[in-house]
Design a protein around this motif. Sequence first.
Motif, PDB file in Angstrom:
ATOM      1  N   ASN A  17      -4.980  21.461  -8.585  1.00 30.45           N
ATOM      2  CA  ASN A  17      -4.851  21.408  -9.330  1.00 30.45           C
ATOM      3  C   ASN A  17      -3.726  20.736 -10.841  1.00 30.45           C
ATOM      4  O   ASN A  17      -3.210  21.243 -11.988  1.00 30.45           O
ATOM      5  CB  ASN A  17      -5.046  23.170 -10.485  1.00 30.45           C
ATOM      6  N   LEU A  18      -2.864  19.879  -9.854  1.00 32.75           N
ATOM      7  CA  LEU A  18      -1.201  19.402 -10.377  1.00 32.75           C
ATOM      8  C   LEU A  18      -1.973  18.208 -10.991  1.00 32.75           C
ATOM      9  O   LEU A  18      -2.962  17.628 -10.901  1.00 32.75           O
ATOM     10  CB  LEU A  18      -0.316  19.477  -9.375  1.00 32.75           C
ATOM     11  N   PRO A  19      -1.405  17.878 -12.572  1.00 30.16           N
ATOM     12  CA  PRO A  19      -1.574  16.472 -13.014  1.00 30.16           C
ATOM     13  C   PRO A  19      -0.770  15.293 -11.651  1.00 30.16           C
ATOM     14  O   PRO A  19      -0.489  15.032 -11.003  1.00 30.16           O
ATOM     15  CB  PRO A  19      -0.548  16.931 -13.678  1.00 30.16           C
ATOM     16  N   GLY A  20      -1.927  14.319 -12.201  1.00 28.01           N
ATOM     17  CA  GLY A  20      -1.584  13.523 -11.561  1.00 28.01           C
ATOM     18  C   GLY A  20      -3.006  12.688 -10.590  1.00 28.01           C
ATOM     19  O   GLY A  20      -3.720  13.408  -9.996  1.00 28.01           O
ATOM     20  N   THR A  21      -3.355  11.938 -10.952  1.00 25.08           N
ATOM     21  CA  THR A  21      -4.507  10.865 -10.401  1.00 25.08           C
ATOM     22  C   THR A  21      -4.045   9.396 -10.240  1.00 25.08           C
ATOM     23  O   THR A  21      -3.069   8.933 -10.681  1.00 25.08           O
ATOM     24  CB  THR A  21      -6.202  10.658 -11.094  1.00 25.08           C
ATOM     25  N   ILE A  22      -4.566   9.191  -8.968  1.00 28.74           N
ATOM     26  CA  ILE A  22      -4.837   7.378  -8.440  1.00 28.74           C
ATOM     27  C   ILE A  22      -5.023   7.028  -9.660  1.00 28.74           C
ATOM     28  O   ILE A  22      -4.198   5.630  -9.752  1.00 28.74           O
ATOM     29  CB  ILE A  22      -5.633   7.375  -7.632  1.00 28.74           C
ATOM     30  N   ASP A  23      -5.756   6.222 -10.484  1.00 29.37           N
ATOM     31  CA  ASP A  23      -5.972   6.016 -11.578  1.00 29.37           C
ATOM     32  C   ASP A  23      -5.193   5.223 -12.297  1.00 29.37           C
ATOM     33  O   ASP A  23      -4.608   5.246 -12.855  1.00 29.37           O
ATOM     34  CB  ASP A  23      -7.136   6.178 -11.975  1.00 29.37           C
ATOM     35  N   GLU A  24      -4.490   7.248 -13.464  1.00 31.08           N
ATOM     36  CA  GLU A  24      -3.013   7.289 -13.802  1.00 31.08           C
ATOM     37  C   GLU A  24      -1.673   6.657 -12.907  1.00 31.08           C
ATOM     38  O   GLU A  24      -1.324   5.526 -13.718  1.00 31.08           O
ATOM     39  CB  GLU A  24      -3.093   8.530 -14.089  1.00 31.08           C
ATOM     40  N   THR A  25      -1.773   6.540 -11.358  1.00 30.56           N
ATOM     41  CA  THR A  25      -0.742   5.701 -11.463  1.00 30.56           C
ATOM     42  C   THR A  25      -0.455   4.292 -11.275  1.00 30.56           C
ATOM     43  O   THR A  25      -0.107   3.652 -11.444  1.00 30.56           O
ATOM     44  CB  THR A  25      -0.918   6.804  -9.558  1.00 30.56           C
ATOM     45  N   ALA A  26      -2.498   4.038 -10.564  1.00 37.16           N
ATOM     46  CA  ALA A  26      -2.003   2.580 -10.804  1.00 37.16           C
ATOM     47  C   ALA A  26      -2.108   2.036 -12.172  1.00 37.16           C
ATOM     48  O   ALA A  26      -1.320   0.545 -12.187  1.00 37.16           O
ATOM     49  CB  ALA A  26      -3.771   1.911 -10.329  1.00 37.16           C
ATOM     50  N   GLU A  27      -2.605   2.479 -13.298  1.00 41.61           N
ATOM     51  CA  GLU A  27      -2.179   1.906 -14.973  1.00 41.61           C
ATOM     52  C   GLU A  27      -1.407   2.096 -15.220  1.00 41.61           C
ATOM     53  O   GLU A  27      -0.826   0.905 -15.449  1.00 41.61           O
ATOM     54  CB  GLU A  27      -3.003   3.012 -15.720  1.00 41.61           C
ATOM     55  N   SER A  28      -0.287   2.891 -15.182  1.00 38.72           N
ATOM     56  CA  SER A  28       0.926   2.876 -15.116  1.00 38.72           C
ATOM     57  C   SER A  28       2.297   1.517 -13.942  1.00 38.72           C
ATOM     58  O   SER A  28       3.379   0.820 -14.889  1.00 38.72           O
ATOM     59  CB  SER A  28       1.768   4.164 -14.289  1.00 38.72           C
ATOM     60  N   VAL A  80       1.234  -0.905  -0.678  1.00 34.49           N
ATOM     61  CA  VAL A  80      -0.273  -0.183  -0.029  1.00 34.49           C
ATOM     62  C   VAL A  80       1.294   1.279  -0.146  1.00 34.49           C
ATOM     63  O   VAL A  80       1.856   1.598   0.756  1.00 34.49           O
ATOM     64  CB  VAL A  80      -0.683   0.373   1.181  1.00 34.49           C
ATOM     65  N   VAL A  81       0.769   2.161  -0.683  1.00 36.85           N
ATOM     66  CA  VAL A  81       1.520   3.044  -0.867  1.00 36.85           C
ATOM     67  C   VAL A  81       0.757   4.694  -1.027  1.00 36.85           C
ATOM     68  O   VAL A  81      -0.402   4.533  -1.815  1.00 36.85           O
ATOM     69  CB  VAL A  81       2.588   3.348  -2.033  1.00 36.85           C
ATOM     70  N   THR A  82       0.633   4.887   0.406  1.00 38.10           N
ATOM     71  CA  THR A  82      -0.641   6.251   0.393  1.00 38.10           C
ATOM     72  C   THR A  82       0.889   7.802  -0.285  1.00 38.10           C
ATOM     73  O   THR A  82       1.280   7.995  -0.642  1.00 38.10           O
ATOM     74  CB  THR A  82      -0.619   6.389   1.884  1.00 38.10           C
ATOM     75  N   GLY A  83      -0.762   8.998  -0.399  1.00 40.70           N
ATOM     76  CA  GLY A  83      -0.451   9.706  -1.449  1.00 40.70           C
ATOM     77  C   GLY A  83       0.351   9.759  -2.673  1.00 40.70           C
ATOM     78  O   GLY A  83       1.375  10.110  -2.883  1.00 40.70           O
ATOM     79  N   ALA A  84      -0.303   8.587  -3.999  1.00 39.13           N
ATOM     80  CA  ALA A  84       0.396   8.656  -4.770  1.00 39.13           C
ATOM     81  C   ALA A  84      -0.730   9.075  -5.779  1.00 39.13           C
ATOM     82  O   ALA A  84       0.348   8.119  -7.060  1.00 39.13           O
ATOM     83  CB  ALA A  84       0.283   6.176  -4.707  1.00 39.13           C
ATOM     84  N   SER A  85      -0.920  10.115  -5.751  1.00 38.06           N
ATOM     85  CA  SER A  85      -1.346  10.626  -6.662  1.00 38.06           C
ATOM     86  C   SER A  85      -0.662  10.529  -7.990  1.00 38.06           C
ATOM     87  O   SER A  85      -0.215  11.270  -9.222  1.00 38.06           O
ATOM     88  CB  SER A  85      -2.303  11.492  -6.333  1.00 38.06           C
ATOM     89  N   ARG A  86       1.298  11.573  -7.184  1.00 37.06           N
ATOM     90  CA  ARG A  86       1.619  11.716  -7.968  1.00 37.06           C
ATOM     91  C   ARG A  86       2.743  12.560  -7.485  1.00 37.06           C
ATOM     92  O   ARG A  86       3.539  11.858  -5.639  1.00 37.06           O
ATOM     93  CB  ARG A  86       1.666  13.672  -7.974  1.00 37.06           C
ATOM     94  N   GLY A  87       3.893  12.744  -7.094  1.00 39.84           N
ATOM     95  CA  GLY A  87       5.141  13.115  -6.743  1.00 39.84           C
ATOM     96  C   GLY A  87       5.855  11.945  -5.858  1.00 39.84           C
ATOM     97  O   GLY A  87       6.302  10.966  -6.529  1.00 39.84           O
ATOM     98  N   GLY A  88       7.149  12.119  -4.834  1.00 39.71           N
ATOM     99  CA  GLY A  88       7.401  10.724  -4.058  1.00 39.71           C
ATOM    100  C   GLY A  88       6.160   9.318  -4.673  1.00 39.71           C
ATOM    101  O   GLY A  88       7.294   8.154  -4.554  1.00 39.71           O
TER     102      GLY A  88
END
Length: 282
Positions: free
Chosen positions: A48-59, A10-18
């Motif tokens: 309004n920064l780029p990045g969502t949990i959906d995009e991260t999960a797909e990647s 489980v990785v929290t705060g994973a929409s963007r950044g670290g």
Amino acid sequence: MSTLKGKVAVVTGASRGGGRGIALALGEAGATVYVTGRSTKNQATTDNLPGTIDETAESVTLRGGVGIPVRCDHTIDAEVEALFTKVKTEQGHLDLLVNNAWGGYENYYGTNFEDGVAFDAPFWEHSLQRWQTMFNAGVRAQLLTTRFAIPLMLPQNQGLIVCTTAWDRNKYLGNLYYDLAKNAVNRMAFGMARELEKYNIAAIALAPGFMRTERVMAAYNLQPFDLSNSESPEYIGRAIVALASDPDIMSKSGQVLAVGNLAWDYGFADIDGNQPPAFKIE
């Protein structure tokens, strides 16, 4: 290399950044990664920064792992509890928790917050809301998340908890609220390690360097600054893959570690092949 195939994280705060960088690195290592955060597709994102949990999960999935997005506000107890109920139902256990969700950077652009106060301004000039956010959406959120994660690790008598932090040999971090919050995280990892040692569960505080996150790059685009000592968000991810693959991880439990130092210890590099050293405050 699928060194973590079959492992559940489980990785929290994973929409963007670290958090995103960590999730991607774990996916590349073959892990199943639950990607949490508040930013989801078809909705406004944080600042309004780029990045969502959906995009991260797909990647994560494209990298070779299994990415599973779960919207979760880690300040809300019921949502955190529901997250781990889902993990238990779908996986039955948990191998790795990365506490990366953090509050306190909201509405910070370039060198100042939107109210015109600089990050390193004297503490009496900062709104007490900064304190509230850092401790509620930062320290408490990490403690709360770990509390609900531990029961999924206890039955297998192993696991790893990583709390991302900011640290440089106990030097002052330039903002009193931030310094207190990050040192609370470091001490929390130490205390967790003491209590979890008999269950063979390690707890570590891990400090990256100057990361080229979406927020940093947005500030850079407004007013360019020196990025020569920066690192990609995947550098810390590679550090966590190395830690999670280490059979002697318990020897590091309770410590505050720096990504740059681990790169030398484990022999990994950033995505450009370089090994940025551990961050140091001048």
